[in-house]
Design an enzyme around this catalytic site. Structure first.
Site, short mmCIF file in Angstrom:
data_model
loop_
_atom_site.label_atom_id
_atom_site.label_comp_id
_atom_site.label_asym_id
_atom_site.label_seq_id
_atom_site.Cartn_x
_atom_site.Cartn_y
_atom_site.Cartn_z
N ASP A 57 20.62 90.26 27.68
CA ASP A 57 20.79 90.21 29.13
C ASP A 57 19.46 89.68 29.72
OD1 ASP A 57 21.77 90.35 31.68
OD2 ASP A 57 22.44 92.43 31.56
C1 BGC Z 1 23.21 90.96 34.59
C2 BGC Z 1 24.25 90.20 33.82
C3 BGC Z 1 24.27 88.74 34.19
C4 BGC Z 1 22.88 88.18 34.02
C5 BGC Z 1 22.78 86.71 34.31
C6 BGC Z 1 21.87 90.26 34.60
O1 BGC Z 1 21.01 90.85 35.51
O2 BGC Z 1 23.07 92.25 34.05
O3 BGC Z 1 25.50 90.79 34.02
O4 BGC Z 1 25.21 88.05 33.44
O5 BGC Z 1 22.00 88.88 34.87
O6 BGC Z 1 22.87 86.41 35.64
#
Ligand code: BGC
Length: 761
Positions: free
Chosen positions: A286
């Site tokens: 993530d």
């Molecule tokens: C979130 C994800 C997301 C990623 C990319 C993160 O902060 O937890 O769900 O896909 O950002 O934007």
């Protein structure tokens, strides 16, 4: 007979042929990637593991940015959240024309519940219980995103959640593993279709692996600690279902599991995901998930990056820890070249499967971008699906549906905000063209109804809280006048109407990422407004906006009609009007329990019995498992939702009351529409395993069917119970069924069920 055996031979032959074809394709892919890997330097291999922020590439000239330099040097595997097929073509060109090996980039995006055409937030979509509609929403999202250059979506989010404080409950499917698993499969099918080489299918990324929805105290990014039995029987179920449906990638979650962050958890990413489940796609971290492990306290950037690779992580989102440190870790023997090759291979395979090596611009077709995004057809479908997601929580005096006549007062801070309709995580859409409820309602009723409007209150009394809750273009234009003045004005307006519609609740950014709440009531200033509106004595309909279950005891007692509309997406305003005026009969059912108050959290229907359950019909007994002040019951249970019509359930009929390991039985009920309108009903099957080698939940959803019934019409709904359906993970984590006695329940929600008994021999 002969005909059947010919058909059987034919289908076996076709199966064998497609198996052979797949083997040939895999061999071809392996040859291609094998030879590419041989040409790659160590630096280029590590470069593929890098998913940096697009940075100034999104705003400035692609050519001159810092990221552009890295792309040309072969140090980037993909980019995300860049919008627009022309822009993406320009960046892709840097990779395939200006880098040494011309390896195409992956372009990802958070296409969570639609692209420009926005569908309800996932928690709302789940309440449709309509797998076809859910798959169709993902299909349309894929068509639109792929027409605009995107080949990879960070969805579905399948984190099971039983804690309404957690803002990201809005992004998931609710509290149930079985339903969550069915939805996960539908989403993957919708995005990926049957063939990823098509130009209108995109790769899914299942997230957040794993258990992210169980963060302690509902606080985002917080610690998770859970037994393996609970993991396997409940929380891991939907991720597994998505993997079985063929999801091409998976995102590691921010939280820890057994004391090791998921991003560096070898047991999770390799033993479970790859060895046990046979996942052969790639794993991405993530956002800064790798470098955050420094704060988790398991090492510096070099150490955590090596740990992540060792655990089975393939791609590093944003941290740039893997690209910065892996060569040194390799020299020091902390990682092996084979591990780097394996991660690089998986990313190249994803690009190959998407057909990017054959045509890196296959998603950059200006013609498609101009004709396949936010189309009338997509928006019509989104409107229909939005209406399916709404849950009628109360309609005591049959105020709803409203007649298209007379005067209506539409009151509330959310009554006139198009930007808040889309819901959290709708990054690709254009908020300024989404109609608010006032506009949508006017369009639907034309000049048949006079609609009066007043804001009535701010979102919250606390201006700072309102600011934090209306970010990303969701401003609610704060009214600086004293609270009472704003309320009085609305009450005056309301007095001139026949019916009041109160559009209240949360703003769309009051849920979602980093939006946890310790108070899950409608904000106080809005409740004061609602009380004043109820006191007028006029009929009041509460149109609720929310990204989470709210505590609505007062509202339930005092407001005659409550329609929960979540955040229904770009067409929500029309869909709400469709339901309010009866053009559509609501049929959604909750997939997360609504508590009476926050102290009951976590509250979920499929809990254990404990050694001290309450006696039937009691809500408090001394020395039993309960509270002094409120009952254990939720305000609205899982599976609950009303309709403008009524349904009658006949008695359960079992084909037999026992079966053995090779057998099965069926359970049927006749459901009749006993009201005066056509409607849809979601018939739910629950099972309780009475005695097990481990304790078993008081009930578990094991089947459901959504049917349409004309007034007076009856249909028989039949569920088949097999030993497979009765399996669970025992204390040795062996997945099996245990002979014994079971209670089967069928009903319109998890509380109101009829029962029958059977045994498995
Ligand atoms: C979130 C994800 C997301 C990623 C990319 C993160 O902060 O937890 O769900 O896909 O950002 O934007």
């Amino acid at each position: 007979m002969k005909k059947i055996s010919i058909l059987l031979c034919l289908s076996l032959l076709m199966g064998a042929c497609s198996q052979k074809k797949k083997e040939n394709q895999d061999a071809e892919m392996n040859r291609f990637i094998g030879s590419l890997l041989k040409q790659m330097t160590l630096e280029e291999k590590i470069g593929q593991l890098n998913l940096p922020v697009a940075g100034d590439i999104t705003t400035g000239q692609a050519e001159n940015s810092d990221v552009a330099k890295k792309i040309k040097e072969g140090k980037v595997g993909g980019l995300f959240n860049i919008k627009g097929s022309e822009k993406i073509r320009e960046v892709q060109r840097l990779a395939v024309e200006e880098s040494r090996l011309k390896i195409p980039l992956l372009f990802g995006m958070d296409v969570i519940h639609g692209y420009e055409t926005v569908f309800p937030i996932p928690l709302g979509l789940a309440c449709s219980w309509d797998m076809q509609a859910i798959e169709q929403s993902a299909r349309i999202a894929a068509i639109e995103a792929s027409a605009d250059g995107i080949c990879w979506t960070f969805s579905p989010m399948v984190d099971l959640c039983r804690d309404a404080r957690w803002g990201r409950i809005a992004e998931g499917n609710g509290e149930d593993p079985f339903l969550g698993g069915e939805i996960a499969k539908a989403m993957v099918r919708g995005y990926q279709g049957n063939d990823l080489t098509q130009n209108n299918t995109i790769m899914a990324c299942v997230k957040h692996f794993a258990l992210y929805g169980a963060s302690e105290s509902g606080r985002d990014y917080n610690t998770v600690d859970m037994s393996r039995v609970r993991m396997f029987n409940e929380y891991l179920w939907p991720y597994h279902a998505a993997v079985e449906a063929g999801a091409g990638s998976i995102m590691a979650s921010f939280n820890e599991i057994d004391g090791i962050p998921a991003t560096a958890n070898r047991w999770l990413l390799t033993d479970v995901l790859r060895k046990q489940w046979g996942f052969n796609g790639f794993v991405v971290s993530d956002y800064t998930g790798v470098s955050e492990m420094i704060d988790h306290g398991i090492g510096d950037l070099k150490t955590v990056s090596a740990k992540a690779l060792n655990a089975g992580l393939d791609m590093d989102m944003v941290s740039e820890g893997l690209p910065a440190t892996l060569s040194e870790s390799l020299e020091e023997g902390q990682v092996t070249e084979a591990q780097i090759d394996a991660a690089c291979r998986r990313i190249l395979e994803a690009k190959y499967k998407l057909g990017l090596f054959s045509d890196p611009y296959k998603y950059c077709d200006q013609k498609r971008a101009g004709s396949e995004i936010y189309t009338k057809e997509h928006r019509t479908i989104a409107r229909k699906i939005a209406a399916e997601s709404f849950v009628l929580l109360k309609d005591d005096k049959q105020i709803l549906p409203l007649k298209k006549q007379g005067t209506i007062a539409l009151i509330g801070p959310l009554a006139d905000s198009g930007a808040n309709m889309a819901g959290t995580w709708s990054v690709a859409t254009k908020l300024d063209r989404i109609p608010g409820l006032l506009e949508g309602m006017k369009e639907v009723v034309g000049d048949k109804v006079r609609i009066l409007y007043a804001k009535g209150s701010n979102l919250t009394e606390d201006a700072e809280l309102e600011k934090r809750s209306t970010v990303f273009g969701r401003d609610l234009k704060r009214d600086e006048r004293p609270e009472q003045v704003i309320i009085n004005e609305a009450v005056q307006t309301a007095r001139n109407a026949d019916v009041i519609i109160a559009a209240l609740g949360e703003s769309s950014e009051m849920s979602g990422e980093s939006s946890s709440r310790t108070d899950i009531k409608i904000p106080e200033t809005q409740r004061k407004l609602l009380k004043a509106l109820v006191q007028t004595g006029k009929p009041v309909v509460l149109v609720l906006f929310t990204g989470r279950p709210l505590a609505l005891v007062w509202e339930n007692e005092n407001v005659p009609a409550i329609l929960n509309t979540w955040f229904g997406g770009s067409e929500a305003a029309y869909a709400i009007a469709d339901v309010l005026f009866g053009d559509v009969n609501p049929s959604g059912k909750l997939t997360a329990s609504f508590p009476q108050n926050i102290g009951q959290i976590p509250i979920f229907y499929n809990h254990k019995n404990t050694g001290r359950p309450l006696a039937e019909g009691k809500w408090f007994q001394k020395f039993r498992s309960n509270y002094l002040d409120v009952s254990n019951e939720p305000l609205y249970p899982f599976g609950y939702g009303l309709s403008y019509t009524t349904f009658n359930y006949g008695a359960i009929r079992l084909s037999s009351d026992s079966f053995n390991a090779n057998g099965e039985l069926t359970a049927s009920v006749v459901v009749t529409n006993t009201g005066e309108r056509a409607g849809k009903e979601i018939i739910q099957l629950y099972i309780r395993d009475l005695v097990g080698s481990i304790t078993r939940p008081v009930k578990e959803l094991k089947g459901f069917e959504k049917i349409s019934l004309e007034p007076g019409e009856s249909k028989t709904v039949t569920f088949t119970i097999t030993p497979e359906l009765l399996r669970f993970y025992n204390n040795d984590l062996k997945y099996d069924y245990e002979p014994g006695d079971f209670v089967l329940m069928i009903g319109s929600n998890s509380r109101d069920v009829q029962t029958a008994s059977f045994s498995l021999q």
